[in-house]
Motif scaffolding. Structure first.
Motif, short mmCIF file in Angstrom:
data_model
loop_
_atom_site.label_atom_id
_atom_site.label_comp_id
_atom_site.label_asym_id
_atom_site.label_seq_id
_atom_site.Cartn_x
_atom_site.Cartn_y
_atom_site.Cartn_z
N TYR A 33 0.81 -1.23 0.00
CA TYR A 33 0.00 0.00 0.00
C TYR A 33 0.84 1.28 0.00
N TRP A 36 0.69 3.15 -3.07
CA TRP A 36 -0.62 3.64 -3.51
C TRP A 36 -0.65 5.16 -3.49
N HIS A 37 -1.83 5.72 -3.74
CA HIS A 37 -2.02 7.17 -3.64
C HIS A 37 -2.10 7.55 -2.17
N ARG A 38 -1.46 8.65 -1.79
CA ARG A 38 -1.63 9.13 -0.43
C ARG A 38 -2.61 10.29 -0.47
N ASP A 55 -1.95 9.00 8.17
CA ASP A 55 -1.82 9.12 6.72
C ASP A 55 -2.85 8.19 6.10
N TYR A 57 -4.08 6.21 2.64
CA TYR A 57 -3.69 5.69 1.32
C TYR A 57 -4.90 5.06 0.65
#
Ligand code: HEC
Length: 156
Positions: A33, A36-38, A55, A57
């Motif tokens: 992960y 992945w996009h944060r 955070d 994700y």
């Protein structure tokens, strides 16, 4: 190059990525992960259920609806929230939600999960039955207009 040689390289790469995936103890579908996009550009300290550093994700499938802001999210969308201990800066817990067809139609078909980091650094936990996730569902119903995802951190 001989075909067996290419096969060997592919095999080694496959083995290494499997080993890396298994290293953090998370299930395969979320093990990587960190690529992945944060969702948040800065670490989020917004007070919520978990008033600590966090955070968020999400995977490519979720990114499509997040970018378009058009709900519901598609099947397979997965969000993970990392809780970091503000003193040790260790990630202690990962909270997850993923959209699984016909899993729980009354609550947007989201399956929730909690993974706690054990002393050996690996995460223990799993995706839960809906009956074990009533607390998660209860609060996330407050974000029903965005298909149960708060997405409050996006512009941080
Ligand atoms: C008291 C309310 C509350 C409860 C209970 C709660 N959450 Fe959340 N959750 C939030 C809020 C608010 C956010 C938005 C990010 C933030 O500020 O933490 C969020 C964000 C998330 C996200 C990122 C996706 C999103 O909604 O934007 C995941 C994944 C998540 N929660 C999982 C869980 C799981 C799993 C549980 C149950 C173990 C749970 N949550 C229980 C309030 C709650």
């Amino acid at each position: 190059m001989h075909k067996w040689y290419i096969g060997l390289i592919v095999g080694v790469i496959g083995f290494v990525s499997l080993a890396l995936g298994a290293q953090n103890g998370l299930p395969d579908e979320i093990a990587s992960y960190l690529s992945w996009h944060r969702g948040n550009s800065q670490k989020s300290f917004e007070e919520s259920a978990h008033p600590v550093a966090k955070d968020i994700y999400f995977n490519d499938t979720a990114a499509e609806t997040v970018m378009a802001q058009s709900f519901p999210h598609a099947e397979g969308s997965t969000f993970l929230k990392e809780r970091t201990d503000p003193e040790t800066l260790m990630v202690t817990t990962i909270y997850g939600m993923r959209k699984v067809a016909n899993f729980d139609p009354a609550n947007g078909d989201w399956q929730y999960a909690v993974f706690e980091r054990a002393d050996d650094g690996k995460f223990l936990g799993d995706w839960m039955e809906a009956s074990s996730a009533t607390m998660c569902i209860g609060c996330h119903t407050g974000a029903k207009d965005k298909d149960y995802t708060f997405l409050s951190y996006l512009d941080n």
